[in-house]
Design a protein around this motif. Structure first.
Motif, PDB file in Angstrom:
ATOM      1  N   THR A 213     -25.566  34.469  -7.823  1.00  0.00           N
ATOM      2  CA  THR A 213     -25.520  33.411  -6.816  1.00  0.00           C
ATOM      3  C   THR A 213     -24.437  32.394  -7.154  1.00  0.00           C
ATOM      4  O   THR A 213     -23.706  31.924  -6.269  1.00  0.00           O
ATOM      5  CB  THR A 213     -26.881  32.712  -6.724  1.00  0.00           C
ATOM      6  N   ALA A 214     -24.318  32.053  -8.431  1.00  0.00           N
ATOM      7  CA  ALA A 214     -23.280  31.107  -8.844  1.00  0.00           C
ATOM      8  C   ALA A 214     -21.883  31.680  -8.612  1.00  0.00           C
ATOM      9  O   ALA A 214     -20.978  30.954  -8.182  1.00  0.00           O
ATOM     10  CB  ALA A 214     -23.469  30.752 -10.317  1.00  0.00           C
TER      11      ALA A 214
ATOM     12  N   ASN B  28     -19.177  30.016  -6.276  1.00  0.00           N
ATOM     13  CA  ASN B  28     -17.852  29.669  -6.792  1.00  0.00           C
ATOM     14  C   ASN B  28     -16.752  30.298  -5.954  1.00  0.00           C
ATOM     15  O   ASN B  28     -15.699  29.685  -5.731  1.00  0.00           O
ATOM     16  CB  ASN B  28     -17.718  30.120  -8.243  1.00  0.00           C
TER      17      ASN B  28
ATOM     18  N   ASP C  96     -19.544  24.244  -4.369  1.00  0.00           N
ATOM     19  CA  ASP C  96     -19.397  23.959  -5.796  1.00  0.00           C
ATOM     20  C   ASP C  96     -20.673  23.371  -6.377  1.00  0.00           C
ATOM     21  O   ASP C  96     -21.047  23.684  -7.527  1.00  0.00           O
ATOM     22  CB  ASP C  96     -18.219  23.018  -6.016  1.00  0.00           C
TER      23      ASP C  96
ATOM     24  N   LYS D 212     -23.692  24.023  -5.124  1.00  0.00           N
ATOM     25  CA  LYS D 212     -24.623  25.152  -5.162  1.00  0.00           C
ATOM     26  C   LYS D 212     -24.377  26.024  -6.393  1.00  0.00           C
ATOM     27  O   LYS D 212     -25.324  26.544  -6.992  1.00  0.00           O
ATOM     28  CB  LYS D 212     -24.472  25.984  -3.888  1.00  0.00           C
ATOM     29  N   ALA D 213     -23.127  26.182  -6.770  1.00  0.00           N
ATOM     30  CA  ALA D 213     -22.824  26.962  -7.967  1.00  0.00           C
ATOM     31  C   ALA D 213     -23.389  26.292  -9.218  1.00  0.00           C
ATOM     32  O   ALA D 213     -23.927  26.963 -10.110  1.00  0.00           O
ATOM     33  CB  ALA D 213     -21.307  27.143  -8.096  1.00  0.00           C
ATOM     34  N   LEU D 214     -23.297  24.960  -9.282  1.00  0.00           N
ATOM     35  CA  LEU D 214     -23.871  24.256 -10.421  1.00  0.00           C
ATOM     36  C   LEU D 214     -25.386  24.402 -10.455  1.00  0.00           C
ATOM     37  O   LEU D 214     -25.984  24.579 -11.528  1.00  0.00           O
ATOM     38  CB  LEU D 214     -23.479  22.778 -10.364  1.00  0.00           C
TER      39      LEU D 214
ATOM     40  N   ALA E  95     -27.086  26.922  -9.252  1.00  0.00           N
ATOM     41  CA  ALA E  95     -27.383  28.301  -9.662  1.00  0.00           C
ATOM     42  C   ALA E  95     -27.169  28.483 -11.155  1.00  0.00           C
ATOM     43  O   ALA E  95     -27.938  29.180 -11.832  1.00  0.00           O
ATOM     44  CB  ALA E  95     -26.504  29.269  -8.865  1.00  0.00           C
ATOM     45  N   ASN E  96     -26.136  27.875 -11.697  1.00  0.00           N
ATOM     46  CA  ASN E  96     -25.925  27.956 -13.147  1.00  0.00           C
ATOM     47  C   ASN E  96     -27.054  27.264 -13.913  1.00  0.00           C
ATOM     48  O   ASN E  96     -27.440  27.724 -14.999  1.00  0.00           O
ATOM     49  CB  ASN E  96     -24.588  27.317 -13.509  1.00  0.00           C
TER      50      ASN E  96
ATOM     51  N   PHE F 150     -25.151  21.293 -16.703  1.00  0.00           N
ATOM     52  CA  PHE F 150     -25.006  21.607 -15.284  1.00  0.00           C
ATOM     53  C   PHE F 150     -25.756  20.605 -14.412  1.00  0.00           C
ATOM     54  O   PHE F 150     -25.258  20.208 -13.350  1.00  0.00           O
ATOM     55  CB  PHE F 150     -25.492  23.028 -15.011  1.00  0.00           C
TER      56      PHE F 150
ATOM     57  N   ARG G 133     -23.776  18.197 -11.799  1.00  0.00           N
ATOM     58  CA  ARG G 133     -24.122  18.242 -10.375  1.00  0.00           C
ATOM     59  C   ARG G 133     -24.539  16.856  -9.887  1.00  0.00           C
ATOM     60  O   ARG G 133     -24.148  16.422  -8.791  1.00  0.00           O
ATOM     61  CB  ARG G 133     -25.257  19.240 -10.151  1.00  0.00           C
TER      62      ARG G 133
END
Length: 439
Positions: free
Chosen positions: A135-136, A140, A264, A266-268, A270-271, A339, A343
């Protein structure tokens, strides 16, 4: 003899005649060169499609998505069982009992076993970790696409602004030539001093030099555009298209969504979820994973009373005495905290910037509209009136010179106002996940 001589002559001519060389085939037509030509109607979706189809800068992000998908597929696979084969009690030296016939056939034993390790409490957090990383990676990639699209829009904005400057300076160069011709006529008629003619000549040279600056800006922007879309780029067809492109983007209105939905961020998130799953996976390393083995044993040394065929079952498991996942847990906790903090900081920064950027866009748009719709039209009328009066010898050429200088400054200021308003809107658009709906 005559016939023989004629035959020899014919044969000699045929042998010495140059061989006919076939014409080489025509070279194939080169494939048409890909070309990117911006138009006034290009919006965010159109530029995003170009980036998705052409941009080489997107390749690393695509690779990360594919690798994350492969990692998720790997995490869902069960561990492989293992097979062991053995040949034991191989006789060496003196036999016991001595004199045993065929020792290699009647003494050794043979074994075969199948073993499997059960990953207790480890598969689920590993799958969750891989799914979160996938997902991340996708988020990204979306963030990269959005950033590249905004970068392409900024480059096209530079081309459009430079086109406005070039067209404006072109008109000023034409006016400067007319003023120089008028100054020459008046100099010939002894109505003006030589100094005024020289001033207009220098002003024409200055205007021609200023005209080269937007041309250089357009060339640099076209090179940046080619690097983004991997094909040759062209500028806008004319000043009207460039102005329409800028107006279309500046007048789009407030973007949609909330900053928390940006790819970006959302990527954080997910991480962070992946770090949580990795922490659970590290804790699961303290739970031993047993290995169950089922084996078959065939013993040929039956003369000693051994059982010829037998089965065996065994269980083994590691003892997590020294390494029970404490380092993995510590690293996962650090990543999760990092993270989450990043975020949170990005979200706060976006919320603080949005209102300021909204005011900036409004102010720059008001400045640009005042220059385009009010000040510049009046300046053009004044310049035309002064030039007409100078042609009738009612006004001096110095008045023409001052009016042209003011017009030049206003044209450059108009282009700068367009650039400031356009760049301010791109900054505002970068803080949101979606652009406004097309109007």
């Amino acid at each position: 003899m005559v016939l023989l001589a004629l035959a020899l002559t014919t044969m000699l001519q045929w042998a010495l005649a140059p061989a006919s060389v076939p014409e080489p085939p025509a070279p194939p037509h080169p494939p048409s060169e890909p070309l990117f030509r911006p138009t006034a109607m290009m919006d965010f979706a159109a530029l995003e499609e170009v980036i998705l189809r052409q941009s080489p800068a997107l390749d690393p992000a695509d690779l990360e998505v594919e690798l994350a998908a492969a990692d998720l597929q790997q995490s869902r696979l069960l561990p492989n069982p293992s097979v062991d084969l053995g040949w034991g009690t191989i006789p060496v030296g003196r036999l016991n009992p001595p004199g045993l016939a065929r020792p290699l056939a009647n003494v050794p034993n043979y074994s075969a076993g199948l073993a499997y390790t059960f990953p207790i409490a480890k598969r689920r957090p590993e799958i969750r970790r891989s799914a979160a990383l996938q997902t991340a990676a996708r988020a990204n990639r979306d963030a990269t696409v959005r950033a590249l699209t905004l970068e392409l829009a900024a480059v096209l904005g530079q081309i459009a602004v430079a086109t406005l400057r070039r067209e404006g300076m072109t008109s000023l160069v034409e006016n400067a030539r007319r003023a120089l011709e008028l100054a020459g006529q008046r100099l010939d008629g002894s109505f003006e001093a030589r100094l005024d003619f020289d001033r207009h000549s220098i002003d024409l040279d200055r205007s021609e030099q200023l005209l080269r600056s937007p041309a250089s800006d357009i060339s640099a922007a076209l090179a940046a555009c080619a690097g983004l879309v991997a094909m040759r780029c062209e500028g806008f067809a004319n000043r009207a298209d460039a102005r329409a492109f800028l107006d279309r983007w500046i007048d789009r209105g407030r973007p949609e969504g909330t900053p928390a939905d940006r790819p970006d961020l959302k990527a954080l998130a997910a991480n962070e979820a992946a770090a949580v799953a990795e922490e659970r996976l590290g804790r699961a390393q303290g739970v031993p994973s047993p290995t169950l083995r089922f084996g078959y044993f065939h013993d040929r040394f039956v003369v000693s009373g051994n059982q010829m065929n037998s089965l065996n079952v065994s269980v083994s498991f590691p003892l997590p005495v020294f390494d029970h996942g404490q380092a993995v847990v510590a690293g996962a906790r650090a990543r999760r905290a990092h993270f989450a903090a990043e975020r949170r900081r990005r979200l706060v920064a976006s919320e603080m910037r949005i209102e300021a950027l909204v005011r900036l866009v409004a102010n720059q748009r008001a400045r640009q509209e005042a220059l385009t719709r009010q000040i510049l039209p009046r300046a053009r009328v004044v310049l035309q009136d002064v030039e007409s009066a100078a042609a009738r010898r009612v006004a001096s050429l110095n008045d023409v010179f001052q009016s042209r200088r003011t017009m030049s400054e206003l044209l450059l200021e108009e282009a700068d106002s367009y650039a400031d308003a356009f760049n301010a809107y791109l900054e505002l658009l970068a803080e949101f996940p979606r652009e406004p709906d097309p109007q």
